[in-house]
Design a protein around this motif. Structure first.
Motif, short mmCIF file in Angstrom:
data_model
loop_
_atom_site.label_atom_id
_atom_site.label_comp_id
_atom_site.label_asym_id
_atom_site.label_seq_id
_atom_site.Cartn_x
_atom_site.Cartn_y
_atom_site.Cartn_z
N ALA A 110 0.80 -1.23 0.00
CA ALA A 110 0.00 0.00 0.00
C ALA A 110 0.83 1.27 0.00
N GLY A 111 2.16 1.16 -0.10
CA GLY A 111 2.98 2.35 -0.16
C GLY A 111 3.26 2.96 1.20
N SER A 112 3.99 4.07 1.19
CA SER A 112 4.53 4.65 2.42
C SER A 112 3.68 5.76 3.02
N SER A 113 2.55 6.09 2.39
CA SER A 113 1.73 7.18 2.89
C SER A 113 0.30 7.01 2.42
N ARG A 114 -0.60 7.73 3.06
CA ARG A 114 -1.99 7.73 2.60
C ARG A 114 -2.08 8.28 1.19
N ALA A 115 -1.32 9.34 0.90
CA ALA A 115 -1.38 9.94 -0.44
C ALA A 115 -0.99 8.95 -1.52
N GLU A 116 0.05 8.15 -1.26
CA GLU A 116 0.45 7.16 -2.25
C GLU A 116 -0.63 6.10 -2.44
N ALA A 117 -1.23 5.65 -1.34
CA ALA A 117 -2.29 4.65 -1.44
C ALA A 117 -3.51 5.20 -2.17
#
Length: 352
Positions: A110-117
């Protein structure tokens, strides 16, 4: 499809703001999305007390910022992260992520941040409006798991090794301070750790209808909570960080266990593609693991020399990095990661 974007700012620093995508409000038309916006935004802000909300608006899928994905096999989509360490420049988007479309959608990491997800979720919605049923986390490292809350809000079951929650719990307070400094507070805005819904300690099958995913825990290797995922229809193997390509392998589990895992050969007979945790997709098992195998063997051998020479750790680390230099070609962040690996390997080999 239409999606709710909520303007949000840090409560203690209102200059740091961004729009956050709230997938619970997804709707087939804009009017329906707007009807759901107020209660969903209110509830979301109540669960994110570090933020203050502003304007909410509903936009079409085409207006969302989305990750670039490639269809590497039929209904298998892949995003390659930057082959480097976390930085403001890459906004933390360094881990590979993927999704498989069957009757439902399964997401891998899911990636390293909410923005990336959110950007990964937008990429999924550009491909299909089928429900996201599962998010599978390959291991505990923050560049792979910190965006999980987005998929939980979208209704996915979050699947991980039974050992992952303990590993995360020991580190999450440090991550919540260090990662915003590494990638930028705005890039990290709204990122919270999500709970694991399904903790596994034995192989399990996830059915997506038209295909099945075999999810297999691996003994202690890269970490103590690595998972493999094999898609039956495309014969694609997702290894997480059990395989690094281009970015120097990072050791946090067992050096011997990692080497033993590679030496055992392909974990299943039918592998058409290997998707590593970092770097490009490989067409064969040998292509995927050979450089990493060479690196890890050299790390073992040079560390044994340092230990047998009775070097203290303070001298051993730079000595190991220096002895490893002939193996540095093709590996990003070689010196810093090898120094970390040398410390871990030294403590393990010292007790052999």
């Amino acid at each position: 499809m239409f999606h709710l974007l909520l303007a949000a700012c840090l409560a203690n620093d209102p200059a740091i703001c961004a729009e956050r995508l709230l997938p619970a409000a997804d709707a087939p038309d804009q009017q329906d999305c707007q009807r759901k916006a107020e209660p969903i935004a209110r509830d979301w802000l109540a669960r994110h007390p570090d933020l203050k909300g502003g304007e909410a608006r509903c936009v079409a899928t085409s207006e969302l910022p989305a990750l670039t994905v490639t269809e590497i096999a039929d209904e298998v989509y892949f995003h390659q992260g930057a082959v480097e360490q976390l930085s403001h420049r890459n906004q933390g988007r360094i881990a590979n992520t993927a999704f498989i479309v069957g009757d439902t959608v399964a997401v891998i990491d899911a990636g390293s941040s909410r923005a990336e997800a959110e950007a990964l979720y937008a990429a999924i919605r550009e491909v299909t409006d089928k429900p996201v049923s599962h998010l599978i986390l390959t291991h505990m490292h923050p560049d792979h798991i910190m965006g999980a809350e987005v998929f939980s809000e979208a209704g996915a079951t979050i699947v991980a090794s039974a050992r992952l929650p303990e590993g995360v719990a020991r580190r999450v307070d440090d991550w919540m301070m260090s990662i915003p400094r590494q990638i930028g507070a705005q890039a990290f805005l709204g990122t919270h750790i999500a709970s694991i819904d399904q903790k596994i300690d034995a192989p399990m099958t996830i059915s997506l209808g038209s295909t099945e995913l075999m999810v297999t825990p691996v003994p202690k290797a890269h970490t103590d909570n690595d998972l493999l995922i094999h898609d039956s229809d495309s014969a694609t193997l997702f290894t997480g960080d059990l395989v690094f390509r281009g970015l120097t392998p990072s050791l946090e589990g067992s050096l011997k266990g990692w080497l033993d895992w590679i030496a055992a050969g392909p974990p299943m007979p039918d592998i058409a593609l290997v998707v590593p945790g970092h770097g490009p997709v490989a067409a064969t098992w040998e292509e995927a693991v050979a450089p990493e195998w060479q690196y890890l063997e050299a790390l073992r051998d040079t560390t044994r020399k340092a230990v047998s020479g009775n070097m203290p750790l303070s001298r051993a680390i730079p000595a190991i990095v220096s002895m490893m230099k002939p193996f540095s070609e093709g590996w990003a962040d070689f010196d810093a990661t090898t120094a970390h690996n040398a410390s871990t390997a030294f403590s393990q080999i010292e007790w052999e």
